[in-house]
Motif scaffolding. Sequence first.
Motif, mmCIF file in Angstrom:
data_model
loop_
_atom_site.group_PDB
_atom_site.id
_atom_site.type_symbol
_atom_site.label_atom_id
_atom_site.label_comp_id
_atom_site.label_asym_id
_atom_site.label_seq_id
_atom_site.Cartn_x
_atom_site.Cartn_y
_atom_site.Cartn_z
ATOM 1 N N PHE A 46 -27.862 46.800 119.932
ATOM 2 C CA PHE A 46 -26.633 47.547 120.462
ATOM 3 C C PHE A 46 -26.140 46.960 121.782
ATOM 4 O O PHE A 46 -26.421 47.629 122.772
ATOM 5 C CB PHE A 46 -26.811 49.068 120.736
ATOM 6 N N LYS A 47 -25.146 45.952 121.732
ATOM 7 C CA LYS A 47 -24.560 45.496 122.986
ATOM 8 C C LYS A 47 -23.374 46.104 123.200
ATOM 9 O O LYS A 47 -22.241 46.003 122.618
ATOM 10 C CB LYS A 47 -24.300 44.248 122.520
ATOM 11 N N THR A 48 -23.358 47.074 124.003
ATOM 12 C CA THR A 48 -22.199 47.938 124.372
ATOM 13 C C THR A 48 -21.560 47.424 125.412
ATOM 14 O O THR A 48 -21.681 46.559 126.250
ATOM 15 C CB THR A 48 -22.870 49.268 124.795
ATOM 16 N N GLY A 49 -20.149 47.917 125.560
ATOM 17 C CA GLY A 49 -18.934 47.379 126.184
ATOM 18 C C GLY A 49 -17.439 47.809 125.540
ATOM 19 O O GLY A 49 -17.613 48.472 124.485
ATOM 20 N N PRO A 50 -16.420 47.447 126.057
ATOM 21 C CA PRO A 50 -15.059 47.697 125.559
ATOM 22 C C PRO A 50 -15.035 46.993 124.270
ATOM 23 O O PRO A 50 -15.335 45.843 124.021
ATOM 24 C CB PRO A 50 -14.185 47.229 126.463
ATOM 25 N N PRO A 51 -14.503 47.729 123.301
ATOM 26 C CA PRO A 51 -14.171 47.300 121.823
ATOM 27 C C PRO A 51 -13.199 46.231 122.043
ATOM 28 O O PRO A 51 -12.067 46.886 122.342
ATOM 29 C CB PRO A 51 -13.728 48.406 120.965
ATOM 30 N N ARG A 52 -13.119 44.917 121.866
ATOM 31 C CA ARG A 52 -12.372 43.914 122.136
ATOM 32 C C ARG A 52 -12.208 42.983 120.907
ATOM 33 O O ARG A 52 -10.905 42.535 120.581
ATOM 34 C CB ARG A 52 -12.537 43.178 123.507
ATOM 35 N N THR A 53 -13.424 42.523 120.328
ATOM 36 C CA THR A 53 -13.148 41.633 119.358
ATOM 37 C C THR A 53 -13.669 41.937 117.962
ATOM 38 O O THR A 53 -14.148 42.820 117.749
ATOM 39 C CB THR A 53 -14.112 40.443 119.824
ATOM 40 N N VAL A 54 -13.079 41.098 117.068
ATOM 41 C CA VAL A 54 -13.401 41.445 115.735
ATOM 42 C C VAL A 54 -13.812 40.084 114.815
ATOM 43 O O VAL A 54 -13.403 39.170 115.442
ATOM 44 C CB VAL A 54 -12.105 42.124 115.153
ATOM 45 N N GLY A 55 -14.570 40.259 113.740
ATOM 46 C CA GLY A 55 -14.574 39.182 112.959
ATOM 47 C C GLY A 55 -14.890 39.377 111.319
ATOM 48 O O GLY A 55 -14.820 40.724 111.138
ATOM 49 N N VAL A 56 -15.069 38.525 110.598
ATOM 50 C CA VAL A 56 -15.043 39.005 109.226
ATOM 51 C C VAL A 56 -16.036 37.768 108.474
ATOM 52 O O VAL A 56 -15.944 36.820 109.018
ATOM 53 C CB VAL A 56 -13.782 39.143 108.564
ATOM 54 N N GLU A 57 -16.603 38.234 107.508
ATOM 55 C CA GLU A 57 -17.623 37.490 106.817
ATOM 56 C C GLU A 57 -16.943 37.682 105.294
ATOM 57 O O GLU A 57 -16.933 38.664 104.558
ATOM 58 C CB GLU A 57 -19.043 37.888 106.861
#
Length: 462
Positions: A46-57
């Motif tokens: 659980f690397k916490t911080g502001p939700p900024r990035t997104v990815g998809v597989e």
Amino acid sequence: MSQSPTPSSASSHPPDGGLPAWPTRTGPAVAPSEDSFSELVRGICFKTGPPRTVGVELEWLVHDAADPLREVSADRLRAAHTVLKDLPLNSLFTVEPGGQLELSSAPAPSLAVCVEQVSADMVVLRGALAALGLRVTGLGTEPSLPGERLLREPRYDAMERYLDRAGPAGRHMMRSSASVQVCLDAGYEEPGPQGHHRRWRLAHLLGPVLVAAFANSPVLQGRLTGWRSTRQSLWAAIEPGRSAAPPLDAEPRRAWTERVLDAPVMCVRAEDGPWDAPRGLTFRDWVRGGGPRPVTEQDLAYHLTTLFPPVRPRGHLELRMIDAQPGEDGWRVPLAVTCALFDDAESSETAYRLVKPLAERATGGPAPHNALWRDAARSGLADPELREAATACFATALQALPRLGVGEELTAQVDAFAERYTRAGRCPADDFLDTCLDIRPGRGPAEGPAAHGTVRGEDAPA
């Protein structure tokens, strides 16, 4: 089962057969202990911080372009992989054990950028396949009889032998399934709608809604299974030690750490010989000296890649419950809807209120081994409560997409999906079933993709 995109708050993320980067240690080296392993799991998952990035597989089945029911030989697939691995792609290209193809996007700073980059990669991939007389197909399970397992490596040999102990579901999952996996940042450390605890809980409650809305695998090995999402039923049929989520109401880091330590060991890496683990060995047992050799931090890293819950914390959150989608760009819809419901603060709060009542139906075990997840996989949006939740979630996502900077084309695509499926109480599997079945009472399968099989009972996909 290969590389996941790595949102900004996560450490570098390799293929499942590889090893993640561990937190930097200082001071003299010490022998690993149960406490030190627990600390490692809590630190990397659980690397916490502001939700900024997104990815998809994106996982894809591979079929003959002219005849999708014609078996594509292993030699033909291997030849194609030799060509495909050198394509100029932004995404990581990998191959699944049954020959399925996977593109894992780079972490993108926005939904729009992610869609743009992966769409460009798909144009390149489809063009290369077309030149070879092949195409990718968006279905959650292989509708025809599958061929041999393509990848013959110690990891996959040990995995298949391990999963076979509980029945054929794991083998089907390895060789015959495909998905859309959405990867999102874990969220803030602090409590609140965008805190990691809330996002973890939202992922598990929204999960069955996503299963139902995007169910697209009613056939396996030429047979109608009685499930809208046979793929999800396969995951539920795998033994819980490998596929179950931790208790939802517990603190996420602690619950996941306990889950990791108590999970059975699937394989023990070796220089020579098979990688089979002793039966009944948990990772905690191994740490306490019960394994075939002393355990290492690298063994823990590898162990983490062999756990397959519906939501997997790998620094970021990996949502694994969505079937592969039909059409050239059908994958964009679950990505857009999921991202909108998580990363737009207003929509995230609304979505949580919408799906929170579903927790009352999640009886009988942790996800996906409970009534709510089974109903979603079996019935899709024919389930009235799931249809209501999905319809409201889609409406919420459509309001959020412009706030996320998404263009009109993607918003219109989501709205068209909602009109065709969600608001009508349908999912993509229903289209496939319409081509397979004569709906008159007393009739079995008609001519179509599954006509060479028979209708099986509801609980027979495995």
